[in-house]
Motif scaffolding. Sequence first.
Motif, PDB file in Angstrom:
ATOM      1  N   ALA A  89      -6.494   6.359   1.224  1.00 12.53           N
ATOM      2  CA  ALA A  89      -6.522   6.040   2.653  1.00 12.53           C
ATOM      3  C   ALA A  89      -6.890   4.582   2.889  1.00 12.53           C
ATOM      4  N   LEU A  90      -7.174   3.834   1.819  1.00  9.96           N
ATOM      5  CA  LEU A  90      -7.555   2.431   1.958  1.00  9.96           C
ATOM      6  C   LEU A  90      -6.348   1.593   2.347  1.00  9.96           C
ATOM      7  N   ASP A  91      -6.572   0.594   3.174  1.00 10.52           N
ATOM      8  CA  ASP A  91      -5.480  -0.307   3.551  1.00 10.52           C
ATOM      9  C   ASP A  91      -5.585  -1.656   2.847  1.00 10.52           C
ATOM     10  N   ARG A  92      -6.584  -1.811   1.989  1.00  9.83           N
ATOM     11  CA  ARG A  92      -6.741  -3.037   1.200  1.00  9.83           C
ATOM     12  C   ARG A  92      -7.573  -2.699  -0.040  1.00  9.83           C
ATOM     13  N   PHE A  93      -7.090  -3.123  -1.197  1.00 12.36           N
ATOM     14  CA  PHE A  93      -7.831  -2.886  -2.438  1.00 12.36           C
ATOM     15  C   PHE A  93      -7.304  -3.854  -3.494  1.00 12.36           C
ATOM     16  N   HIS A  94      -7.874  -3.780  -4.683  1.00 15.62           N
ATOM     17  CA  HIS A  94      -7.485  -4.658  -5.781  1.00 15.62           C
ATOM     18  C   HIS A  94      -7.128  -3.804  -6.998  1.00 15.62           C
TER      19      HIS A  94
ATOM     20  N   VAL B 287       0.840  -1.204   0.000  1.00  9.24           N
ATOM     21  CA  VAL B 287       0.000   0.000   0.000  1.00  9.24           C
ATOM     22  C   VAL B 287       0.873   1.251   0.000  1.00  9.24           C
ATOM     23  N   ALA B 288       1.942   1.236   0.799  1.00 10.95           N
ATOM     24  CA  ALA B 288       2.839   2.394   0.851  1.00 10.95           C
ATOM     25  C   ALA B 288       3.524   2.610  -0.502  1.00 10.95           C
ATOM     26  N   ARG B 289       3.949   1.517  -1.139  1.00 10.27           N
ATOM     27  CA  ARG B 289       4.573   1.648  -2.462  1.00 10.27           C
ATOM     28  C   ARG B 289       3.578   2.199  -3.476  1.00 10.27           C
ATOM     29  N   TYR B 290       2.354   1.689  -3.422  1.00 11.81           N
ATOM     30  CA  TYR B 290       1.328   2.165  -4.349  1.00 11.81           C
ATOM     31  C   TYR B 290       1.080   3.660  -4.154  1.00 11.81           C
ATOM     32  N   ASN B 291       1.003   4.092  -2.897  1.00 15.96           N
ATOM     33  CA  ASN B 291       0.745   5.508  -2.627  1.00 15.96           C
ATOM     34  C   ASN B 291       1.871   6.396  -3.128  1.00 15.96           C
ATOM     35  N   ARG B 292       3.120   5.925  -3.004  1.00 16.34           N
ATOM     36  CA  ARG B 292       4.230   6.731  -3.522  1.00 16.34           C
ATOM     37  C   ARG B 292       4.109   6.878  -5.045  1.00 16.34           C
ATOM     38  N   ALA B 293       3.769   5.788  -5.715  1.00 17.37           N
ATOM     39  CA  ALA B 293       3.622   5.857  -7.170  1.00 17.37           C
ATOM     40  C   ALA B 293       2.410   6.702  -7.554  1.00 17.37           C
ATOM     41  N   LEU B 294       1.314   6.532  -6.831  1.00 13.96           N
ATOM     42  CA  LEU B 294       0.098   7.295  -7.135  1.00 13.96           C
ATOM     43  C   LEU B 294       0.345   8.789  -6.948  1.00 13.96           C
ATOM     44  N   ALA B 295       1.066   9.144  -5.894  1.00 14.22           N
ATOM     45  CA  ALA B 295       1.378  10.556  -5.663  1.00 14.22           C
ATOM     46  C   ALA B 295       2.276  11.097  -6.765  1.00 14.22           C
ATOM     47  N   ALA B 296       3.220  10.277  -7.233  1.00 14.54           N
ATOM     48  CA  ALA B 296       4.116  10.725  -8.304  1.00 14.54           C
ATOM     49  C   ALA B 296       3.359  10.961  -9.604  1.00 14.54           C
ATOM     50  N   LEU B 297       2.349  10.142  -9.877  1.00 17.78           N
ATOM     51  CA  LEU B 297       1.610  10.258 -11.130  1.00 17.78           C
ATOM     52  C   LEU B 297       0.495  11.296 -11.064  1.00 17.78           C
TER      53      LEU B 297
END
Length: 438
Positions: free
Chosen positions: A39-44, A23-33
């Motif tokens: 704020a979700l802690d689980r998703f697909h 989730v933390a890795r995804y958020n870093r990439a999402l913020a970069a893009l």
Amino acid sequence: MHRLIARGLMFGNLVAVDSPVLVARYNRALAALTGRTTALDRFHIDISGFSPEIGEELGDPRYLNPRGVNRQFILLTTDQARAPLLDATFSISRQILRQFITDNQATLFTLTAQDAVAGELLNSVYTAEAAAQLFDIRRIRITADTTAGTIANAQALGALIDAFTTRPDGWYDDVLIAQMIDLAQKTGDVSRHPLRLTQNEYVASDFWTAHFGGLYVFRDVTHPAAIAVDPDQALGDLPILSQLDFNDRAAIAQFLSENDLAVPVAQDRSARTIAILRYKMDQITAHTAAMAGEALNAVTSRDMHALARRHAQALPAAWHGLAALLRWAADGGPWPRITSDDPAYFYVMRARPGPQADLVNMMLAELSPLDARQLFICHKRAFYAAYAGWPDPMRDYVANMLERDYLGNKAQVRDQLFGDTSRRSGPPPLPARRGPWG
């Protein structure tokens, strides 16, 4: 859509993101893009990293595809190659992403072991305000890197290594050596384990796009054409030889014939031909009965015959054309002459194996929308749109039918419907550039 979701017919094969690290890795990439985070802690996520849960959270189902032209993506694992692409606006996007992951499997596996990879499918078009702009899309170039810039750092380190080994004073340049050590701590030994994307450009000659009501573009054929789904769309002049729409049935049939792109399903009196024709007729019978208010719970083949007799006056002309072919195949009846003007025509055609096979089957499915199974297999977006307008009995029937007859036996069903799949379509990589004379 709950029936489809519960059976894995919608949002199926998505990749779960359920650990704090991912989730933390995804958020870093999402913020970069995008400059946003979840704020979700689980998703697909799908093959592009798009999450329907995050789309709902942000109130933006196109947060990774804002203009519908240059799709952004987030890779957390190379396992995403097996996931679908949700809400695609170009038919080639999933093929290109999957090919990109396959072509760069080793590098992406190494990168995603430590960080997320964020990138974008780039072409020369940034908006699609006019249909003619879509014809400027001829190749797709993928740019990608980790949020820490690992690939860029590896390229920079490679350049420093070259300078270190070729410059006469390289061994004595303390600044150069310090820069190399600093980058090597971030990238590892790039001389033994190069971190570079070896293939990131792909040809985009033939595709479907959701823009302008749906448009099929065939350019890499003998007689090119653009075929619009919505006849009422004002597309203007397009830079292509032939411009058709779904009302031009005879012209579409001629286009398929001239380019040798499709063949009839009923070419012999085999059990396979009979099974296909009967199944297509059952799809149309079920639709007709459901629209008349019939309940279709646990219907059998015998029930379908009864429903066909009961609603004989309401069955569309396509059903009767298929019935004539079935009489020829199963009972030795006369060969029916089904031309492009016959509503059954596109129901009895399938793509010839080749590079355009998937695109042709996609168009044929949209031209024969009462065959729910083929529509689901070949054109998910059109299927979901049609499903939303069906009455509940039809939704129940189709969801149960697909779960029973397709999900557990996908390969056999596809082989039965489409025949030889040894030459599947897909985006070929661009050849290495050799200069203007080849």
